[in-house]
Enzyme design. Sequence first.
Site, PDB file in Angstrom:
ATOM      1  N   ASP A   1     -25.455  -2.179  17.941  1.00 37.74           N
ATOM      2  CA  ASP A   1     -24.652  -3.015  19.175  1.00 37.74           C
ATOM      3  C   ASP A   1     -23.856  -2.296  20.335  1.00 37.74           C
ATOM      4  O   ASP A   1     -23.330  -2.931  20.971  1.00 37.74           O
ATOM      5  CB  ASP A   1     -23.567  -3.842  18.058  1.00 37.74           C
TER       6      ASP A   1
ATOM      7  N   ASP B   1     -24.362 -11.200  17.339  1.00 40.02           N
ATOM      8  CA  ASP B   1     -25.302 -10.427  16.793  1.00 40.02           C
ATOM      9  C   ASP B   1     -25.517 -11.244  15.280  1.00 40.02           C
ATOM     10  O   ASP B   1     -24.435 -11.847  14.885  1.00 40.02           O
ATOM     11  CB  ASP B   1     -25.077  -8.739  16.393  1.00 40.02           C
TER      12      ASP B   1
ATOM     13  N   ASP C   1     -21.650  -5.889  14.979  1.00 38.48           N
ATOM     14  CA  ASP C   1     -21.456  -4.950  14.162  1.00 38.48           C
ATOM     15  C   ASP C   1     -22.363  -4.252  14.040  1.00 38.48           C
ATOM     16  O   ASP C   1     -23.559  -4.322  13.702  1.00 38.48           O
ATOM     17  CB  ASP C   1     -21.026  -5.650  12.863  1.00 38.48           C
TER      18      ASP C   1
ATOM     19  N   CYS D   1       0.803  -1.093  -0.092  1.00 42.01           N
ATOM     20  CA  CYS D   1       0.143  -0.006  -0.160  1.00 42.01           C
ATOM     21  C   CYS D   1       0.816   1.231   0.008  1.00 42.01           C
ATOM     22  O   CYS D   1       0.521   2.329  -0.650  1.00 42.01           O
ATOM     23  CB  CYS D   1      -1.021   0.005   1.203  1.00 42.01           C
TER      24      CYS D   1
END
Lengths: 51, 807
Positions: B691, B507, B687, B105
Amino acid sequence: MNIILLLIPLSIVLLAAGVYALFWAIDHAQFDDLDTPALAPLTDDRRDPPP
Amino acid sequence: MTACFHCGEPIPAGVDLAARVGDASHAVCCHGCAAAAQWIAGLGLADYYRLRTEPAARPDEDAAFDAWDRPALQRMHVREHGGSEPGERRAEIVFVVDRLRCAACAWLIERALASLAGVAEVGVNAAARRVRLVFDPTVARLSDAMRLVARLGYAARPLEAAALDALRRDENRDALKRLIVAGLGTMQAMMYAVALYAGSFDGIDVATRDFFRWLGFLVATPVVAYGAQPFFRGSLREWRARRLSMDTPVAVAVALIYVASLVETIAGGREIYFDSVSMFVFFLLAARYVELRARHRAGDLVDALARLQPATAERIGDGGTETVGVHELVAGDRIRVAAGASVPADGTLASAACRVDESLVSGESTPRRRTTGDALIAGSLLLDGPVELIVRHVGADTVLAGIVRLVTRAATEKPHLARDADRRTRHFVVRVLVLTAATALAWLALDPSRAFDAALAVLVVSCPCAFALAVPTALTRAVAVLARRGVLVVDGDALEALARADVCVFDKTGTLTTPRIEPADVDAVRGDADRALGIAAALEHGSTHPLAQAFRAAAADLALPVASALRHVGGAGVEGVVDGTRYRLGHADFAGAADARDRLVLADDAGVVASFVVRERLRDDAADALAALAADGVALDIVSGDATNRVGDVARRLGIDNWTAQATPRDKLERIRALRGKGRIVAMVGDGINDAPVLAAADVAVALAGGAALAQAASGILLAGDRLDRLMPARRIAQQMRRTIRQNLTWSACYNLSVVPLAALGLIPPWLAAIGMSASSLVVVLNALRIGAEPAPRAADDIAQPVEAAS
């Protein structure tokens, strides 16, 4: 044994030279980033890429 | 299912896009990735794909860059120097690139920026995620550079804490210099010591012996005077503060050994310890350096949080909103902030009400409710929105700026494991000092000639270092290993909790499954399906919830209307005005529809407008990750706000017996509290916006990063790259860390208990004591390095393989 009178000062001079060289390298940012430069030789050096 | 060539995410069914890179055509997941990949190839930078070790980030399309060219923003961050001639002007800026993931990167950004006209110099540091850009301001525009970085898929932010950066750099260089002096000095001192040892066996004339002793003094002096300086300073500071920790016995021992050796050298005595004292200092400095590096890395994480303050803000003027640099804001300005975004400046709320997460500022992660006139703090995350606020303080006056100033201190703050070890070390040090004094006194009474040797041996052989290093080495090693494997530990205590967790609550939406909405699945009751989808996407604008993202993705090709007066209701839906009509989008109950149980409904005041079928796909890695957890004895639990049949279906497919559907955030919180009330240690994996409070209530919160920014702020552990299958390996490392800490503490206790009495009885000469001390520290450090020693599972293709071997 007189040779140690030459060799030991020599070792001290080398020691001082080593410390000086490493201090110079540290002050010139040689140890600030150890990850990025490792990739440099792997890349082709293209100065002017096509637009 | 193939993965996107650019970002590595699975390509949704029905998407048929390709990017030509080199001679081959590669499948990509979205237009953004296609553009990014083609553009990278067009620049002649296709090597990036060969060099990278992490998939790229998905490019963001809609950030405003022109604000970077505004003089006010430039004044804050750009430093100008160089000649006054038109061709010689140089401007320099250092900025942080958020999603810089690997050295490739860095290479990509460097090459891309260098290709811009007017750019004179580019330096990218992958470890610190910093980019230094020197450009000619008369030719290049900063906004072009920023747009370019964004097109590559990265997010650039101006560096707020430049001073802090320089501080860290100097600290690092300083420590390295001391380490080098100590290391080279030790090597020489030991060589001269070898000559002396040989002499003491084979005979040596006094002149030569003294010559070598003075040589030893010569090389040990810089080691003690320069290398050991931090210990002397530290002990002085501790002494003034009336505290004791590791520095005091170290400083006392170093000073005693050094002075004693000097006295022996001058007096021509029996034994000198210049080599021991150098080695002692060198080992301690080496351990400190490792700790410093780990601390800086952790500090980078803290920084990333502190930099939540956005660079630009939406100012509301007479003629609508305009995007301006945060530093252009003045007290009294009216600005608008979207849900899920962070507040750019301190101010008071002008809209009716909202909830904010101020965990960054106060450490308290429970969302706070704010009503009109209440203060909002820059850097806090807005949970509902958008809202408008009146600016009160900007820049260096904000609370956040004060926190950034405190980051230096925050970075040194230790988790309670380490604080515990520190306290134990302190007690130990006191005992050692008392024991040393007692030994000296006892021997003075019995045999004064041996008093000094024995007291020195006790001081040196009793190794507080092994104690002091036991916890931090294991902790930092575990954090470093995990960071390399894509698991970021924000909070040191979280690791311990993760290792001990016996219930894992998931979740569903966005965590176990990824939702998707197909334009073909829109049932329009009144009007046109595309129009309904457009309205829905407009209502979800600015939200980071997975469902909102699904809506926006589905409506990506449509022209979106503008929604105003948006209000998010946690766990239910969103409400807002589009073209003068008030719409509600959400669960059937919220939107006011009787039927359509498992659909999302868009309704206006007159009734249902359209309903949407949400298709869900189980994450590829979910089944394996959960099976591995279950095999480790962790009870699994799903708590979701979604409809009963859908949650039940997912639970059945994953083999989970305990699940709760249609849970409001309050229900989720209750569930976690109930589990904790039974004495269980709860890990919550989530997420998304719903949450955050739930994540905060669990013993350890794990968030899939790359999801909502908010969940990141509220969790102790982040699984980078949205990968659930990293959870179990992370738990293994955490368990290994706990084991290592126990071993280290046991070892140092046993070592000290066995050797201190021997030293006190005068049976251990100081040189042997020094070796024993160094060796015991070394054992602790090496033991810590065993954490994560077995090869990491391959990141890209380990899903198909059987559960990783042996670890």
